[in-house]
Scaffold this motif. Structure first.
Motif, PDB file in Angstrom:
ATOM      1  N   TYR A  15       0.850  -1.190   0.000  1.00  0.00           N
ATOM      2  CA  TYR A  15       0.000   0.000   0.000  1.00  0.00           C
ATOM      3  C   TYR A  15       0.892   1.250   0.000  1.00  0.00           C
ATOM      4  N   ARG A  16       0.669   2.139  -0.972  1.00  0.00           N
ATOM      5  CA  ARG A  16       1.381   3.415  -1.007  1.00  0.00           C
ATOM      6  C   ARG A  16       0.587   4.424  -0.187  1.00  0.00           C
ATOM      7  N   SER A  84      -2.696 -26.238   1.753  1.00  0.00           N
ATOM      8  CA  SER A  84      -3.033 -26.359   3.169  1.00  0.00           C
ATOM      9  C   SER A  84      -4.404 -25.785   3.465  1.00  0.00           C
ATOM     10  N   ASN A  85      -4.931 -26.160   4.628  1.00  0.00           N
ATOM     11  CA  ASN A  85      -6.171 -25.545   5.099  1.00  0.00           C
ATOM     12  C   ASN A  85      -5.936 -24.117   5.587  1.00  0.00           C
ATOM     13  N   GLU A  86      -4.682 -23.802   5.878  1.00  0.00           N
ATOM     14  CA  GLU A  86      -4.333 -22.441   6.286  1.00  0.00           C
ATOM     15  C   GLU A  86      -4.331 -21.523   5.064  1.00  0.00           C
ATOM     16  N   ALA A  87      -4.570 -20.245   5.295  1.00  0.00           N
ATOM     17  CA  ALA A  87      -4.483 -19.271   4.205  1.00  0.00           C
ATOM     18  C   ALA A  87      -3.032 -19.097   3.778  1.00  0.00           C
ATOM     19  N   THR A  88      -2.825 -18.729   2.542  1.00  0.00           N
ATOM     20  CA  THR A  88      -1.482 -18.446   2.049  1.00  0.00           C
ATOM     21  C   THR A  88      -0.844 -17.341   2.886  1.00  0.00           C
ATOM     22  N   GLY A  89       0.442 -17.488   3.171  1.00  0.00           N
ATOM     23  CA  GLY A  89       1.149 -16.453   3.908  1.00  0.00           C
ATOM     24  C   GLY A  89       1.100 -15.128   3.165  1.00  0.00           C
ATOM     25  N   HIS A  90       1.117 -14.039   3.915  1.00  0.00           N
ATOM     26  CA  HIS A  90       1.111 -12.739   3.251  1.00  0.00           C
ATOM     27  C   HIS A  90       1.812 -11.691   4.097  1.00  0.00           C
ATOM     28  N   ALA A  91       2.248 -10.646   3.428  1.00  0.00           N
ATOM     29  CA  ALA A  91       2.855  -9.503   4.093  1.00  0.00           C
ATOM     30  C   ALA A  91       2.072  -8.257   3.731  1.00  0.00           C
ATOM     31  N   ILE A  92       1.683  -7.493   4.737  1.00  0.00           N
ATOM     32  CA  ILE A  92       1.013  -6.208   4.531  1.00  0.00           C
ATOM     33  C   ILE A  92       2.086  -5.128   4.677  1.00  0.00           C
ATOM     34  N   ILE A  93       2.349  -4.437   3.587  1.00  0.00           N
ATOM     35  CA  ILE A  93       3.480  -3.506   3.528  1.00  0.00           C
ATOM     36  C   ILE A  93       2.964  -2.102   3.229  1.00  0.00           C
ATOM     37  N   ALA A  94       3.196  -1.181   4.146  1.00  0.00           N
ATOM     38  CA  ALA A  94       2.871   0.231   3.920  1.00  0.00           C
ATOM     39  C   ALA A  94       4.164   0.962   3.562  1.00  0.00           C
ATOM     40  N   ASP A  96       5.746   4.778   2.516  1.00  0.00           N
ATOM     41  CA  ASP A  96       5.420   6.205   2.450  1.00  0.00           C
ATOM     42  C   ASP A  96       6.207   6.910   1.346  1.00  0.00           C
ATOM     43  N   ASP A  97       6.001   8.201   1.209  1.00  0.00           N
ATOM     44  CA  ASP A  97       6.608   8.963   0.122  1.00  0.00           C
ATOM     45  C   ASP A  97       8.133   9.021   0.209  1.00  0.00           C
ATOM     46  N   ALA A  98       8.668   8.801   1.408  1.00  0.00           N
ATOM     47  CA  ALA A  98      10.120   8.826   1.587  1.00  0.00           C
ATOM     48  C   ALA A  98      10.755   7.459   1.375  1.00  0.00           C
ATOM     49  N   GLY A  99       9.906   6.478   1.090  1.00  0.00           N
ATOM     50  CA  GLY A  99      10.411   5.125   0.875  1.00  0.00           C
ATOM     51  C   GLY A  99      10.516   4.292   2.133  1.00  0.00           C
ATOM     52  N   GLU A 100      10.161   4.869   3.292  1.00  0.00           N
ATOM     53  CA  GLU A 100      10.149   4.096   4.530  1.00  0.00           C
ATOM     54  C   GLU A 100       8.952   3.150   4.520  1.00  0.00           C
ATOM     55  N   ASN A 101       9.081   2.043   5.249  1.00  0.00           N
ATOM     56  CA  ASN A 101       7.974   1.095   5.246  1.00  0.00           C
ATOM     57  C   ASN A 101       7.725   0.502   6.620  1.00  0.00           C
ATOM     58  N   SER A 102       6.550  -0.054   6.776  1.00  0.00           N
ATOM     59  CA  SER A 102       6.221  -0.887   7.938  1.00  0.00           C
ATOM     60  C   SER A 102       5.572  -2.147   7.392  1.00  0.00           C
ATOM     61  N   ILE A 103       5.900  -3.285   8.008  1.00  0.00           N
ATOM     62  CA  ILE A 103       5.498  -4.573   7.449  1.00  0.00           C
ATOM     63  C   ILE A 103       4.905  -5.458   8.538  1.00  0.00           C
TER      64      ILE A 103
END
Length: 290
Positions: A15-16, A84-94, A96-103
């Motif tokens: 997500y940008r 698997s019965n489990e959902a596929t692994g995923h990463a939620i990545i934010a 920002d405009d400076a290129g910093e992220n949180s995951i």
């Protein structure tokens, strides 16, 4: 020969955003992309694009057919990917405009692979093949022990770093790949420098400075400078390096040649936005002019 990679498969949900969200804040994203990711998937794609036969051992959920299809398109043998019965692994990545992220990472199906599936996946493995794993799945120690018993060359990419996980497999490794921070953490945890670890070949990546190879059998350490490029996104660069390195070794390259190939692939990767979907193929790497 063949590379058997026990590794994660993730959906990277990027997500940008104008700035990273604060506690309690609701924030509208300016853009969204879904891509293939996970350290394991990245390394499998890199190895396949480097010309190796790579069998990926892992798991997705019923929602992960697209990820398996994409791995297949990129040249990876996906027959040993379980559903698997489990959902596929995923990463939620934010980002920002400076290129910093949180995951935020949800491991999902990456932790659901059964021991029976692992044994079945390595049934066709032959002495001299490579077994590769990282720290984003379960069954790493079991996989390393099984691979060693079958005469495979065993490689471990120590990320995300966990000292206990590394020490659990250390005596069985032929090749250890880790970055400078992880090397310092391992030295602190074990009380001895990386150069004295019981592994024949250790490669420490040093970011923009290149990498260092420890040939512990001959008590030799050698530095290799990086290729100079203008980076735009470092995501997946280390995974690309590792995949290319092992593919080169699997093709019979001496370590020095394999490191140079992997370094060039990693340098090209940081000039692209994305992860597995933009890993360069061998022709791209060979044609790169830097």
């Amino acid at each position: 020969m063949t590379i058997f990679n026990l590794g994660s498969i993730n959906a990277d949900l990027v997500y940008r955003v104008p700035h990273l969200p604060q506690a309690g804040e609701t924030l509208a994203a300016r853009g969204f992309t879904r891509g293939l990711g996970g350290k394991g998937a990245n390394m499998s794609v890199a190895a396949a694009r480097a010309g190796a036969r790579c069998v990926h051992i892992g798991a997705v959920g019923a929602d992960g057919a697209w990820a398996v299809e994409r791995l297949t398109e990129y040249g990876v043998d996906t027959r040993q990917i379980a559903v698997s019965n489990e959902a596929t692994g995923h990463a939620i990545i934010a980002v920002d405009d400076a290129g910093e992220n949180s995951i935020i990472i949800h491991p999902g199906a990456n932790t659901a692979l059964s021991n029976a599936s692992l044994i079945n996946a390595l049934a066709e493995a032959q002495a001299g093949d490579f077994f590769l794993t990282q720290n984003e799945t379960t069954l790493q120690a079991e996989g390393v022990r099984l691979a060693q018993s079958k005469g495979l060359r065993v490689a471990y990419a120590a990320a995300p770093f966990d000292a206990a996980a590394v020490q659990a497999v250390l005596p069985a490794l032929d090749l250890l790949v880790l970055n400078e921070v992880e090397a310092a953490q391992l030295a602190e945890a074990t009380g001895r420098p990386v150069s004295e670890m019981p592994v024949a070949d250790i490669v420490v990546t040093l970011g923009s400075k290149g990498c260092r190879w420890y040939d512990t059998q001959h008590d030799v350490a050698k530095d290799y400078p990086s290729f100079k490029v203008e980076p735009v996104d470092t995501t997946g660069a280390g995974d690309t390096f590792t995949g290319y390195l092992i593919a080169g070794l699997d093709r019979g390259m001496p370590m020095e040649q394999a490191i140079r190939l992997a370094s060039k692939a990693g340098a090209l990767m940081v000039t692209r936005h994305g992860a597995a979907d933009v890993i360069p193929d061998l022709k791209d790497v060979q044609d790169a002019s830097f």
